[in-house]
Design an enzyme around this catalytic site. Structure first.
Site, PDB file in Angstrom:
ATOM      1  N   GLU A   1       0.744  -1.100   0.133  1.00  0.00           N
ATOM      2  CA  GLU A   1       0.030  -0.027  -0.060  1.00  0.00           C
ATOM      3  C   GLU A   1       0.801   1.108  -0.091  1.00  0.00           C
ATOM      4  OE1 GLU A   1      -3.909  -1.699   2.371  1.00  0.00           O
ATOM      5  OE2 GLU A   1      -2.323  -1.056   3.484  1.00  0.00           O
TER       6      GLU A   1
HETATM    7  C1  TNX Z   1      -4.324  -4.379   5.093  1.00  0.00           C
HETATM    8  S1  TNX Z   1      -2.284  -6.812   4.777  1.00  0.00           S
HETATM    9  C2  TNX Z   1      -2.897  -3.990   5.492  1.00  0.00           C
HETATM   10  C3  TNX Z   1      -2.613  -3.899   6.819  1.00  0.00           C
HETATM   11  C4  TNX Z   1      -4.030  -3.694   7.875  1.00  0.00           C
HETATM   12  C5  TNX Z   1      -4.692  -4.930   7.523  1.00  0.00           C
HETATM   13  C6  TNX Z   1      -6.243  -4.720   8.236  1.00  0.00           C
HETATM   14  C7  TNX Z   1      -1.502  -5.517   4.371  1.00  0.00           C
HETATM   15  C8  TNX Z   1      -0.113  -5.943   3.691  1.00  0.00           C
HETATM   16  N1  TNX Z   1      -1.860  -4.307   4.769  1.00  0.00           N
HETATM   17  O1  TNX Z   1      -2.015  -2.601   6.696  1.00  0.00           O
HETATM   18  O2  TNX Z   1      -3.896  -3.639   8.972  1.00  0.00           O
HETATM   19  O3  TNX Z   1      -5.463  -4.814   6.009  1.00  0.00           O
HETATM   20  O4  TNX Z   1      -7.037  -6.043   8.087  1.00  0.00           O
END
Ligand code: TNX
Length: 494
Positions: free
Chosen positions: A308
């Site tokens: 992200e």
């Molecule tokens: C997605 S999984 C994210 C996390 C969040 C999570 C909450 C991932 C690589 N990134 O930053 O905490 O969802 O479920």
């Protein structure tokens, strides 16, 4: 000899072993039964078993010579191929308990099998010289996957060493062998750095919701790594970069392209922070923090995050991640990252962790032949609620009851990824909506047991109906150990 106080049981083991056959008779185990280490690699397993007997019967058994009498013996399997590096054989007869394995991991898993069999008979500690009857059995047990992981996010909410160690112990009791610590994020930097004390002086002072934060000193982190290692668990530390870095930006303004520090985030918005990837100082920073982490970590992996990074230009992202992977390698470790890192061509040896299964990413992962740790969110994200009324967690990937956590095949979950690339499975507990140790427990129990069996037991040997019967017997044990668990209505709790 005194009458037995209890009878151990191999009927309810989790994960279900590869094969198990029972026989007549039983071994009478007391707190004075010697535990014999006939293979040096079994030292940690024998010490742990001694500790479990001590916890259950009030005294630790002797760990030296057996004089040929009744004993628990750990002995070499002489490189028997079929057992691999983690398999074991456990043979209980009225004369002795014998454990065979090719190395320390197998010995440790056998000790956990014995512990489960004993705890099922003695959930509350006794103080007695009387024996526990251990029924005759032959178990041969080899895991399906080499990577059987549990991840804890200590960045969104911080959890002290005792909580982390208790989670590691629980994971090890289920034969999980990787403990992934998500150490940094927008809301906190949780590991003390020698080179940059600001990272914790500023970056560790708060958490989601604005409460008090916290961090591990280097000494505490080392202690966690050692605690895990002694139980056969490799710590996989994560420094999430180049996004998810607002706590670092808040601590060291020069990591930010505009040279000023934003506040540490206390909300849960994502994709709003980035290291300044075209400033060379950022690479020195990455080299320093990864180098320090590599020195403190005995396991072979360092996780560089990579998820992200919405504020990072795609070309910058590729350049940064491929250099970060190279830095990990320079420090003697194998890089692992969330699925998006594939875009940076991080090198063949890099392990990718799939959580969403974005089409472009999984196609590229398959084409490049990366090893994959499957953490598909809608089955293995333990921060998802079981159902509407679960008192912690969230639901963006849906509700995950215990049956759903159990009923999937990680090697077949993402069709674009060949089964042969899947090196394992990891259950992830993100903690935006998890604040207390009790909430950690109720989200992981019983689902961590389900995912541990997904990771260990061959797909064809698994059955939800049989699992729910076995996991039901763990309720009273967890209760007796003071653990909070979710009484999922799909499980026939006693
Ligand atoms: C997605 S999984 C994210 C996390 C969040 C999570 C909450 C991932 C690589 N990134 O930053 O905490 O969802 O479920």
């Amino acid at each position: 000899m005194d009458d037995p106080v209890a009878t151990a049981s191999f009927d309810d083991l989790i994960p279900e072993p590869t094969s198990l056959s029972t026989a007549e008779g039983a071994f009478s185990l007391t707190r004075t039964t010697p535990v014999v280490v006939a293979d040096d690699a079994a030292g940690d397993a024998a010490a742990l078993l001694g500790r479990y007997v001590d916890e259950l019967l009030g005294e630790a058994p002797p760990l030296d010579g057996d004089g040929g009498g009744p004993a628990v013996r750990f002995t070499s399997a002489d490189g028997e191929d079929d057992l691999g590096s983690e398999g074991y054989e456990l043979d209980v007869t009225p004369e002795r308990i014998e454990v065979r394995s090719n190395g320390r991991a197998g010995f440790l898993w056998a000790a956990q099998t014995l512990r489960q069999a004993l705890v099922s008979a003695v959930p509350e500690p006794l103080d007695t010289a009387s024996p526990i009857e251990v029924p005759s059995v032959t178990i041969r047990d080899v895991p399906r996957f080499e990577w059987r992981g549990f991840m804890l996010d200590v960045a969104r909410h911080f959890f002290p060493v005792e909580v982390v160690e208790s989670a590691i112990d629980l994971a090890a009791s289920l034969k999980l062998n990787r403990f992934h610590l998500h150490l940094t994020d927008d809301q906190g930097w949780r590991l003390e750095s020698a080179a940059y004390p600001e990272l914790t002086e500023v970056g560790a002072q708060t958490a989601v919701g604005g409460g008090v934060g916290g961090y591990y000193t280097r000494e505490e982190y080392r202690e966690i790594v050692d605690y895990a290692f002694r139980r056969g668990v490799i710590v996989v530390p994560e420094i999430d970069m180049p996004g998810h870095t607002q706590a670092a930006l808040a601590s060291l303004p020069w990591l930010n392209c505009d040279g000023t520090s934003p506040p540490v985030r206390t909300d849960i918005l994502v994709g709003l922070s980035s290291l300044c990837t075209d400033d060379e100082r950022v690479y020195e920073f990455a080299d320093d923090v990864i180098g320090e982490l590599a020195d403190l970590t005995t396991g072979p992996y360092i996780h560089i995050g990579g998820d992200e990074a919405n504020q990072t230009d795609p070309d910058d992202y590729r350049r940064f991640v491929s250099r970060a992977a190279a830095i990990v390698r320079d420090h003697g470790k194998v890089p692992i990252g969330w699925e998006a890192i594939v875009d940076a061509e991080p090198g063949e040896d890099a392990v990718t962790q799939v959580w969403i299964g974005a089409e472009d990413d999984v196609d590229a992962i398959a084409a490049a032949g990366h090893g994959v740790v499957m953490s598909e969110a809608s089955h293995s994200y333990l921060d998802m609620k079981y159902e509407e009324t679960t008192p912690a967690g969230q639901a963006w990937a849906g509700f995950i009851d215990t049956e759903r956590a159990y009923s999937w095949d990680p090697a077949a979950q993402v069709p674009a990824i060949p089964a042969s690339s899947v090196i394992g499975v990891e259950a992830c507990l993100w903690t935006e909506f998890v604040e207390t140790p009790e909430q950690v427990e109720l989200l992981i129990l019983p689902r961590l047991a389900a995912l541990a069996e997904v990771a260990w037991t061959a797909q064809a040997e698994r059955s939800w109906d049989d699992f729910r019967r076995r996991v039901a017997t763990f309720g009273p044990r967890w209760g007796a150990a003071g653990l909070t668990y979710t009484r999922d209505p799909g499980v026939p709790w006693p």
